[in-house]
Design an enzyme around this catalytic site. Structure first.
Site, PDB file in Angstrom:
ATOM      1  CE1 TYR A  43     -12.980   6.380   8.977  1.00  9.65           C
ATOM      2  CE2 TYR A  43     -14.741   4.746   8.912  1.00  9.65           C
ATOM      3  CZ  TYR A  43     -13.690   5.393   8.297  1.00  9.65           C
ATOM      4  OH  TYR A  43     -13.350   5.061   7.012  1.00  9.65           O
ATOM      5  CG  HIS A 101      -7.448   3.857   8.079  1.00  9.51           C
ATOM      6  ND1 HIS A 101      -8.268   4.394   9.042  1.00  9.51           N
ATOM      7  CD2 HIS A 101      -7.992   4.226   6.899  1.00  9.51           C
ATOM      8  CE1 HIS A 101      -9.263   5.046   8.471  1.00  9.51           C
ATOM      9  NE2 HIS A 101      -9.116   4.964   7.169  1.00  9.51           N
ATOM     10  CG  ASN A 132      -6.172   4.730   1.549  1.00 13.07           C
ATOM     11  OD1 ASN A 132      -6.904   5.200   0.682  1.00 13.07           O
ATOM     12  ND2 ASN A 132      -6.510   4.711   2.837  1.00 13.07           N
ATOM     13  CD  GLN A 153     -12.530   0.964   3.153  1.00 10.68           C
ATOM     14  OE1 GLN A 153     -12.735   2.078   3.631  1.00 10.68           O
ATOM     15  NE2 GLN A 153     -12.849  -0.162   3.792  1.00 10.68           N
ATOM     16  CG  LEU A 182     -22.164   9.027  -4.060  1.00 14.19           C
ATOM     17  CD1 LEU A 182     -23.367   9.608  -3.341  1.00 14.19           C
ATOM     18  CD2 LEU A 182     -22.572   8.370  -5.372  1.00 14.19           C
ATOM     19  CE  LYS A 223     -20.848  10.790   5.147  1.00 14.90           C
ATOM     20  NZ  LYS A 223     -20.204  12.061   5.515  1.00 14.90           N
TER      21      LYS A 223
END
Length: 268
Positions: A43, A101, A132, A153, A182, A223
């Site tokens: 990020y 990640h 993942n 996650q 969302l 977020k």
């Protein structure tokens, strides 16, 4: 600090790369009541996240801080080196949770996870997480690690409800952390969610987050950058969905992914 601090509503910081905005959003969230803050090496905002944690009127030990090792840094020595870099950027001696990640690119189960185990044993990370991962990757990781897997996650929202991974989490005692809750705004125009939102005088994001919060072994990290958005999400706690609402939302599951790269682990 309780391990349960990961559960509930946290703040996601993906794409939040403006230094002042990122630090301010983290500070705002913590002072509003959020306790879980999520970032990642990829990020490129760990320094700003760390500044927000430091500036908040909340003790560091009350903030559950998570970051992720990038797929290009998953070789054993690279994990150790870049984890130290992440700690420096975040301005902390430890992170509460460090994730793999993705199990792709430089990921090598033995090499990668032995480095995570070392960081855990040294107290530089309080918990080991993965992101993942599918059940077969989780099985393999559990065989290699001495430390327990604390969280997986994954993308999760009404259109991708991850029942298999939630059942796996319940069986093995870890948390599923929902990102993109969302569906990258796809759920906002859903007539069922709009109807439920109208029934409760709430917004569709609040209903969606409330639904996720109602599920066992699930945490959620939407977020948000502006103070209004951060506070609006927090009001998901005020939405009390009933059994009919939960059943209607459960029927929306259709296995729809918004994040589906070519080398995704579910395509193995």
């Amino acid at each position: 600090m309780s391990e349960l601090d990961l559960h509930g509503l946290g703040l996601g910081t993906w794409q939040n790369t403006d230094p002042e905005q990122c630090a301010e959003s983290v500070r705002t969230a913590l002072e509003l009541g959020y306790r879980s803050i999520d970032t990642a090496q990829a990020y490129e905002n760990e320094e700003f996240v760390g500044r927000g944690v430091a500036e908040a009127d909340v003790p560091r030990e009350e903030a559950f801080l998570a970051t992720k090792v990038s797929t290009s840094n998953l070789a054993h020595d690279d994990v150790l080196e870049t984890a130290e870099e992440s700690l420096d950027k975040l301005g902390t001696d430890y992170v509460d949770l460090l994730y793999v990640h993705w199990p792709t690119k430089t990921y090598d189960p033995e090499g990668t996870l032995s480095a995570f185990q070392r960081l855990y044993d040294e107290g530089k990370i309080r918990h080991v997480g993965v992101s993942n991962f599918e059940p077969e990757h989780l099985d393999e990781a559990r065989e290699i690690l001495d430390a327990p897997i604390f969280a997986n996650q994954v993308e999760m929202h009404p259109y991708l409800q991850q029942e298999e991974l939630r059942e796996y989490a319940a069986e093995h005692g870890h948390t599923v952390v929902a990102y993109s809750p969302l569906a990258r705004t796809e759920v906002l125009d859903d007539p069922v969610l709009q109807d439920v939102a109208e029934k409760h005088d709430a917004s569709v994001p609040q209903v969606t987050l409330s639904w996720l919060l109602s599920l066992e072994h699930v945490a959620v990290i939407p977020k948000a950058t502006s103070a209004d958005h951060i506070e609006d999400n927090w009001r998901a706690y005020d939405v009390d969905l009933d059994d009919e609402d939960l059943e209607r939302i459960a029927e929306l599951d259709r296995g729809q992914r918004e994040i589906d790269p070519d080398n995704a682990p579910w395509d193995d």
